[in-house]
Design an enzyme around this catalytic site. Structure first.
Site, PDB file in Angstrom:
ATOM      1  N   GLU A  44     -55.324  66.575 -42.707  1.00 51.42           N
ATOM      2  CA  GLU A  44     -55.041  66.732 -43.920  1.00 51.42           C
ATOM      3  C   GLU A  44     -55.601  65.597 -44.756  1.00 51.42           C
ATOM      4  OE1 GLU A  44     -51.391  67.474 -46.731  1.00 51.42           O
ATOM      5  OE2 GLU A  44     -51.074  66.306 -44.974  1.00 51.42           O
ATOM      6  N   LYS A 119     -51.966  74.987 -48.536  1.00 56.02           N
ATOM      7  CA  LYS A 119     -50.506  74.456 -48.225  1.00 56.02           C
ATOM      8  C   LYS A 119     -49.407  74.939 -49.000  1.00 56.02           C
ATOM      9  CE  LYS A 119     -48.555  69.858 -47.337  1.00 56.02           C
ATOM     10  NZ  LYS A 119     -48.625  68.589 -47.577  1.00 56.02           N
ATOM     11  N   CYS A 153     -49.285  69.935 -42.445  1.00 54.38           N
ATOM     12  CA  CYS A 153     -48.448  68.706 -42.458  1.00 54.38           C
ATOM     13  C   CYS A 153     -46.956  69.191 -42.910  1.00 54.38           C
ATOM     14  CB  CYS A 153     -48.924  67.739 -43.605  1.00 54.38           C
ATOM     15  SG  CYS A 153     -48.210  66.129 -43.266  1.00 54.38           S
TER      16      CYS A 153
END
Length: 284
Positions: A44, A119, A153
């Site tokens: 990321e 995300k 993440c």
């Protein structure tokens, strides 16, 4: 079916041009190609390295400048995927849609196709300091080597979204990550193990290492790549096929045997996926 995966512990350092970024990326790609890798994962926010390139007016770059590199980023990874025949998860790159910024994972197919997954869960720092916007939907992606998804993440820390991905058919979760200290790193790492156990899937994760002294909120990084399995007899006892050396510039590689996943889901020591109570908690 077997697929080989490589995960890059990408070393962030100050650079002077996009060409320098390209050469570093190509180094990792060529290394993965030497291992006959099918999928290679970058972390990321690794393209924030581009913000260390000096502007003509001498002013520091900010996250608002990162989308300016999108065309070059897409061209580079599309070319490399075609040249090598590998599927490349090009970490995440920041895209602008109107006035909004999104942190988007990209899957580059060998035939030139590009798939994207924004995300879905945004950290307080991303909201407060970078004004990032949450993605709105979850997708899974069919490949010749199986069905995958990309959860970035913080996403992996939410069991509901991974349960949805598995219900949609994903067998491998690719989790590009970027954490600045041990606390954040271990949140992502421990929850990756939990998601692998809960859903009987593989999780491939990696993070950034090094530092960008000229880029706000990228001055510290704590990262380690890992290939994580369910905890059952066909797999290593700790549910870990391979991991890198913490905070080192390197790449790790492992083979994922999907047939083992299907076997343990049907007749493993525990059958967590089959035994979920969808009468009490539906998948979505």
């Amino acid at each position: 079916m077997k697929l080989r995966v490589s995960a890059v512990q990408y070393h962030l350092h100050t650079i002077e041009s996009f060409d320098e970024f390209s050469k570093q990326v190509e180094h990792y790609i060529k290394t993965a190609q030497e291992y006959d890798t099918d999928f290679v994962l970058f972390p990321e926010f690794f393209t924030t390295q581009l913000l260390s390139i000096d502007k003509a007016d001498g002013k520091p770059r900010t996250i608002q400048d990162l989308p300016e590199f999108t065309d070059q980023y897409l061209a580079l990874f599309t070319k490399l995927a075609k040249q090598t025949g590998m599927h490349i998860i090009g970490g995440t790159h920041v895209l602008r849609e109107g006035e909004k910024l999104y942190n988007v994972a990209h899957l580059f197919y060998p035939d030139g196709k590009i798939a994207r997954q924004a995300k879905l869960h945004i950290t307080p720092t991303e909201i407060k300091e970078w004004n990032m916007t949450k993605g709105e939907s979850l997708s899974v992606f069919e490949t010749e080597k199986g069905t995958i998804t990309m959860l970035t993440c913080y996403d992996i820390e939410f069991p509901e979204i991974v349960r949805m991905a598995k219900a949609k058919g994903a067998d491998v979760i690719f989790c590009p990550s970027c954490t600045d200290d041990r606390h954040g790193f271990h949140r992502v790492r421990y929850t990756s193990h939990a998601r692998a156990i809960e859903n009987q899937v593989f999780v491939v994760t990696t993070g950034t290492v090094g530092a960008l002294p000229k880029v706000d909120f990228m001055r510290a990084n704590f990262g380690q790549a890992a290939v994580i399995t369910p905890n059952d007899i066909p797999f290593p006892p700790a549910g870990l096929l391979v991991e890198g050396e913490i905070n080192q510039d390197m790449i790790v590689t492992a083979d994922l045997h999907l047939d083992l996943l299907y076997k343990v889901r049907e007749s493993g020591s525990v059958t967590t996926w089959r035994d979920r109570r969808t009468d009490l908690y539906p998948d979505w």
